[in-house]
Enzyme design. Structure first.
Site, PDB file in Angstrom:
ATOM      1  CD  GLU A  37      64.078  65.361 -21.625  1.00  0.00           C
ATOM      2  OE1 GLU A  37      64.551  64.205 -21.754  1.00  0.00           O
ATOM      3  OE2 GLU A  37      64.689  66.323 -21.149  1.00  0.00           O
ATOM      4  CD  GLU A  58      50.952  71.471 -13.843  1.00  0.00           C
ATOM      5  OE1 GLU A  58      52.078  71.550 -13.316  1.00  0.00           O
ATOM      6  OE2 GLU A  58      50.752  70.970 -14.963  1.00  0.00           O
ATOM      7  NE  ARG A  59      50.659  66.363  -9.782  1.00  0.00           N
ATOM      8  CZ  ARG A  59      51.790  65.861  -9.296  1.00  0.00           C
ATOM      9  NH1 ARG A  59      51.982  65.796  -7.982  1.00  0.00           N
ATOM     10  NH2 ARG A  59      52.720  65.424 -10.113  1.00  0.00           N
ATOM     11  CG  LEU A  79      21.053  62.168 -20.921  1.00  0.00           C
ATOM     12  CD1 LEU A  79      21.126  62.204 -19.404  1.00  0.00           C
ATOM     13  CD2 LEU A  79      20.644  63.517 -21.450  1.00  0.00           C
ATOM     14  N   GLY A 106      58.704  61.183 -19.016  1.00  0.00           N
ATOM     15  CA  GLY A 106      57.630  62.070 -18.626  1.00  0.00           C
ATOM     16  C   GLY A 106      57.405  61.995 -17.133  1.00  0.00           C
ATOM     17  N   GLY A 135      50.833  64.996 -14.133  1.00  0.00           N
ATOM     18  CA  GLY A 135      51.074  63.796 -13.319  1.00  0.00           C
ATOM     19  C   GLY A 135      49.952  62.805 -13.534  1.00  0.00           C
ATOM     20  CB  THR A 136      49.830  59.444 -15.090  1.00  0.00           C
ATOM     21  OG1 THR A 136      50.738  58.789 -14.191  1.00  0.00           O
ATOM     22  CG2 THR A 136      50.568  59.861 -16.352  1.00  0.00           C
TER      23      THR A 136
END
Lengths: 273, 387
Positions: free
Chosen positions: B133, B250-251, B345, B137, B372-373
């Site tokens: 939200e 998910e991660r 590069l 978070g 998830g940070t």
């Protein structure tokens, strides 16, 4: 309808060709199913389905290949698409020519008596384009090559086969049993009509994807293993490969200042005038 | 080519699946990847095409229209879709069901599963997940979107933000607070399936982002939105733990995307270094370039091993959240490094929108933030390690 589809494995056409001496070096080749044979598998499946989801099948599709044990992988991918069973005839690639392949297929056909043999029009590695024709001759069956459309007619006793020719599409009627080789447009959405699907039924373009479910189901489908000697096929090669060489490397282009110079170069360098 | 481009767990079955996904991605995503990113949208029809290609149903049970398979198969799909499709945003949005459907699968009743899952796996409906939200978070326990019971309905009020596929979603799994006692924190959270066209539910804004342009990301707004109680997943208060459980897969899928993005950026860099000339030789003729590429390759390989190993153990239920958190951070760090080096590069071309690595570098910036940070991952690791 009982259909026999032939499947050849070929090196990935996208890979660079390597030579070892004057022979092809296929040790690092990524093998895959010849795409025209994949189209033949798709056409065979369309001929035996009713178009519903999930499809109910009428008939059976057997996929046959000649080759070493690794060929199982290509056969499995045809089974994963939906074919019912497979046959592998043990052989090394260098021990085969079109005559041996056609005679082996003849034995299989006489043994299993399919209503139809569907094949790719050619294998994209050596572009031989003669096994289907040879097989039809050996069997004394009608043949229709380079099919761009197939329609089942006469209550399943014959096929109308469309063939793209220079000034249009030629339609051949062949009585079954027959040998049909397919061209790339056989995978167009409405190219195959088996008489059971609705007249306007359209498949997704291209050979179907094998789902994970199909891939798993393929593991339990039978692959019959046969040998050339078991089938009584002579292994004497009638076509021998004497050597392979790469086409000459392409030269960089030249910029030419005038028409005069162009004509001069066509005469003196290209020697076409 | 020595760099492994597959996972060590892959059987012939995985290889077959990979071939199918590759064909789909090469034919139906890659040719459009740049255009769809610039247009900030891809055609909705792609969901149906992905379903027909057997891509959407992987790791869902066949009785619900899935194709079977476990997390390892999901990982192969994620890898091949990103690598061969060359569009992270498209792969992300196409796969937005991968974070929402498992919640229905794990918490839903048979009727709920049969109602919601098969149409999504057929590509007819799009599913999204809405947790974050504007006001909360990472701090999931502080979510404030409320759902107040009124007979057979909940009346939902609040807003959600950064929702992948939010604008086009036909069904959204939404985390709401069903108990007004805020001191309950995470124990007051419940999941509701909220369908498109429910009065009071609108996608209020399509958000402009750093990367993932072809993916639609939305702000959702709920005002007196009446949601049938029958759309509640599990019991009231069961939302938080379901969300947390869902995070592991998910991660790990996100870590797999990191591997695919990095592999793509690396391969683009190798190709560029071999053709671009400077000071009379190709870039790869310089030791500094070769070493840069070698460093990139060396970062990718161990992360692929780690992610593959963890996927196998997670599929068997033998991996901890902390290990997944470590894998996510290691993967996102690696991906950020490799993409940054790839841009460097490429020089000036690396800064141009027409260049793939420019886009990948922007896309990669999401990875240490999404699902998830980086900091939350470290909290999970610290807690598990007991300090």
């Amino acid at each position: 309808m009982k259909i026999l589809v032939t499947a050849k494995r070929i090196p990935d056409p996208g890979q660079k060709i390597k030579l070892k001496g004057n022979a092809l070096d296929l040790s690092a080749a990524n093998w895959q199913l010849n795409q025209f044979d994949e189209y033949a598998v798709e056409a065979a499946l369309r001929l035996t389905e009713d178009g519903a989801a999930p499809a109910t099948r009428q008939g059976a599709v057997t996929v046959a290949s000649l080759g070493p044990a690794d060929v199982q992988q290509q056969l499995r991918s045809a089974l994963a698409m939906g074919a019912d069973k497979a046959i592998r005839v043990e052989a090394k690639d260098e021990e085969l020519d079109a005559v041996i392949v056609a005679k082996t297929l003849e034995k299989l056909v006489r043994r299993d008596q399919p209503d139809l043999v569907l094949m790719g029009k050619l294998a994209a590695d050596n572009e031989g384009n003669d096994v289907g024709q040879r097989l039809a001759a050996l069997l004394g069956w009608p043949q229709a090559t380079f099919a761009c459309s197939i329609q089942v007619v006469d209550g399943g006793k014959a096929l109308l086969v469309g063939r793209e020719v220079d000034n249009g599409v030629e339609i051949k009627k062949v009585r079954l049993p027959a040998v049909v080789t397919v061209d790339l447009r056989i995978i167009a959405p409405q190219a195959v009509k088996n008489g059971r699907t609705a007249a306007n039924f359209a498949y997704p373009e291209g050979p179907r994807y094998a789902s994970l479910k199909g891939i798993r189901a393929a593991k339990d489908k039978p692959i019959e293993a046969l040998t050339l000697s078991g089938l009584g096929v002579s292994t004497a090669l009638q076509v021998k490969t004497h050597g392979s060489e790469l086409p000459p490397a392409r030269q960089a282009g030249k910029k030419i200042a005038s028409v005069h110079e162009l004509v001069e170069k066509l005469r003196s360098e290209a020697k076409v005038l | 080519m020595a760099l492994p481009t597959t996972y060590s767990f892959e059987t012939e079955e995985h290889a077959d699946l990979r071939r199918q996904v590759r064909r789909f991605a090469e034919q139906q995503i890659a040719p459009h990847s740049h255009h769809w990113d610039e247009a900030e949208e891809f055609p909705r029809e792609l969901y149906r095409e992905a379903a027909a290609a057997g891509v959407l149903g992987v790791s869902y049970p066949p009785e619900l229209g899935g194709a079977g398979g476990d997390l390892t198969h999901g990982l192969v799909v994620a890898d091949a879709l990103v690598y061969h499709g060359r569009s992270v945003g498209t792969a992300g949005s196409l796969g937005s069901h991968a974070i929402s459907l498992p919640l229905i699968l794990n918490l839903g009743t048979t009727a709920q599963k049969e109602q919601h899952i098969p149409p999504v796996l057929r590509g007819e409906k799009i599913a999204a997940l809405a947790i974050t939200e504007p006001g909360a978070g990472s701090d999931v326990a502080s979510l404030s979107t409320s759902a107040v019971r009124d007979g057979d309905h909940y009346i939902v009020n609040g807003s959600k933000i950064f929702i992948t596929s939010g604008c086009r979603a036909d069904l959204v799994v939404v985390a709401v607070r069903t108990n007004p006692d805020r001191s309950l924190r995470h124990l007051g959270l419940t999941l509701l399936v909220i369908e498109r066209n429910t009065p009071g539910f609108v996608a209020s804004r399509k958000l402009k982002k750093t990367g993932w342009w072809s993916s639609d990301t939305a702000e959702l707004s709920f005002s007196d939105c009446r949601v049938p109680v029958a759309n509640r997943l599990g019991e009231e208060g069961s939302g938080f733990f379901a969300i947390i459980q869902n995070f592991a897969a998910e991660r790990l899928l996100l870590a797999a995307q990191c591997v695919a993005v990095a592999q793509l950026a690396y391969d683009e860099s190798v190709a560029y270094a071999k053709t671009r000339e400077a000071f009379g030789k190709t870039l790869s003729g310089f030791q500094v370039t070769r070493h840069k590429l070698a460093d990139m390759a060396t970062r990718i390989v161990p992360i692929r091993s780690l992610v593959g190993d963890l996927a196998m153990r997670l599929a068997r239920g033998q991996a901890s959240m902390a290990e997944v958190a470590m894998a996510k951070n290691a993967a996102t760090d690696m991906c950020s490094f490799v993409c940054d080096q790839a841009v460097q590069l490429h020089g000036g071309m690396g800064y141009m929108r027409e260049t793939l690595v420019e886009r990948l570098d922007r896309d990669a910036r999401l990875f240490p933030i999404g699902a998830g940070t980086r900091e939350i991952m470290n909290e999970i690791i610290a807690r598990a390690e007991g300090y």
